[in-house]
Design a protein around this motif. Structure first.
Motif, short mmCIF file in Angstrom:
data_model
loop_
_atom_site.label_atom_id
_atom_site.label_comp_id
_atom_site.label_asym_id
_atom_site.label_seq_id
_atom_site.Cartn_x
_atom_site.Cartn_y
_atom_site.Cartn_z
N LYS A 236 -1.22 4.75 -8.26
CA LYS A 236 -0.07 5.22 -7.66
C LYS A 236 1.12 4.61 -8.45
O LYS A 236 1.05 3.57 -9.16
CB LYS A 236 0.52 4.81 -6.20
N THR B 187 -4.44 1.39 -7.88
CA THR B 187 -4.19 2.52 -6.95
C THR B 187 -3.91 4.00 -7.43
O THR B 187 -4.06 4.89 -6.76
CB THR B 187 -2.89 2.31 -5.86
N GLY C 86 0.86 -1.34 0.07
CA GLY C 86 0.06 0.07 0.16
C GLY C 86 1.00 1.15 -0.05
O GLY C 86 1.83 1.29 0.45
N ALA D 206 -1.74 4.38 3.84
CA ALA D 206 -2.70 3.65 3.23
C ALA D 206 -3.50 2.71 4.55
O ALA D 206 -4.68 2.53 4.59
CB ALA D 206 -2.38 2.71 2.60
N ASP E 103 -5.41 0.53 0.41
CA ASP E 103 -5.66 1.91 -0.09
C ASP E 103 -6.67 2.47 0.76
O ASP E 103 -7.71 2.04 0.93
CB ASP E 103 -5.55 2.19 -1.53
N SER E 104 -6.20 3.77 1.26
CA SER E 104 -7.41 4.78 1.95
C SER E 104 -7.77 3.86 3.09
O SER E 104 -9.14 3.74 3.34
CB SER E 104 -8.25 5.04 1.13
N PHE F 3 -0.52 -2.60 -9.24
CA PHE F 3 -0.54 -1.81 -8.21
C PHE F 3 -0.85 -0.30 -8.99
O PHE F 3 -1.79 0.22 -8.26
CB PHE F 3 0.69 -1.60 -7.30
#
Length: 314
Positions: free
Chosen positions: A305, A303, A35, A39, A207-208, A299
């Motif tokens: 990212k 995400t 993450g 995250a 994530d989040s 990923f």
């Protein structure tokens, strides 16, 4: 099931660190936890270890409800922190005896465990040395040893290879595999995706404050891989070869550039062998390769990212 995190919520003032997070941990597996920064990975780990309580939700470990008062669960967990937590003024052996004692080990059992774990991390010859004189990689290995000395059922490693050389990193990754082979469950977090991809039986992406996806590497890749590309260089390129490649069931397109061909098929079409058979029939192949999605692709897609040049998640 070794552990379950069910609908966990944890807030710090106006920041929600965990937002109804759900995660299962299976006995004997290496679970890679990925993450971006912030995250919720570290918060989830601290809650799983019983170092903090969640605001709501439930954690079950070894069949028991986990919380900051449940010492019997914590005694069967080993935590390898990102920070090196050994005592520089004590020898490697004394560090292990100290941490073993914290878990109630003593006498012959403590001595045997210390000897075993020193051998396991490759520090037997340095037992009487103080870690202040160790390399960064050796300090990391001692840090791991301190989390293993009480023979825990679950080991959680929070970025154990930060800032060390490739040789020490490889040693640690091999140790992680051997830990799992002995029957110990491992949760492994890292900002080096190639590590997680190389050692994990299952991977969860956070994530989040939520687990947004989990499964084997193959499962995660299948979520984003809608096409499969093959690149080949033909010994005897021809229009006939191009037409026969296009005729293969499931092939979406064929592009020819001289002797080089790019063949795109639908995902899971199983066309690799058929493509090779056609190319061989038309004179053979000089070179052949496939384009496969990896964990970094997954990923990035899920995400938004990507990895920075220094290997950390942005």
């Amino acid at each position: 099931m070794l552990a379950t995190l069910n609908n966990l919520v944890k807030r710090y003032n106006d920041t929600t660190a965990l937002d109804h997070l759900n995660l299962n941990v299976y006995e004997g597996e290496i679970l890679g936890l990925l993450g971006p920064n912030g995250a919720g990975k570290t918060t989830a780990i601290r809650a799983l270890c019983g170092l903090i309580n969640a605001d709501s939700g439930e954690i079950t470990v070894f069949g028991q409800r986990q919380n900051i008062k449940n010492l019997s669960v914590r005694r069967n967990i080993g935590l390898v922190t990102q920070e090196i937590t050994v005592f520089k003024e004590l020898t490697a052996e004394a560090n292990l005896r100290y941490f073993g004692g914290l878990y109630g080990l003593k006498g012959v059992e403590l001595t045997a465990n210390v000897k075993e774990v020193l051998e396991f991390v490759g520090l037997s010859e340095h037992a009487k040395r103080k870690p202040g004189a160790f390399s960064g990689g050796m300090q990391r290995r001692l840090n791991i040893a301190c989390a293993l000395v009480h023979r825990p059922k679950l080991v959680i490693m929070d970025e154990p290879t930060v800032g060390i050389d490739p040789q020490s990193r490889n040693h640690i990754l091999e140790s992680v595999k051997r830990i799992a082979q002995r029957g110990t469950t491992v949760i492994y977090t890292s900002h080096y995706m190639e590590e997680v991809q190389a050692i994990s039986d299952r991977i969860a992406i956070v994530d989040s404050g939520r687990v947004i996806v989990e499964g084997t590497l193959e499962k995660l890749v299948s979520l984003i891989q809608h096409e499969h590309a093959v690149y080949l260089t033909a010994v005897m390129p021809s229009k006939a070869l191009e037409e026969d490649l296009k005729a293969i069931a499931g092939v979406k397109s064929v592009k020819q550039n001289g002797a080089d061909y790019t063949i795109v098929s639908g995902a899971n079409s199983g066309n690799v062998n058929r493509i090779m058979e056609v190319a061989v029939r038309h004179g053979g192949v000089k070179s052949f390769s496939e384009a496969k999605a990896n964990l970094e692709d997954v990923f990035l897609t899920l995400t938004g990212k990507k990895l920075r040049d220094d290997g950390k998640v942005s």
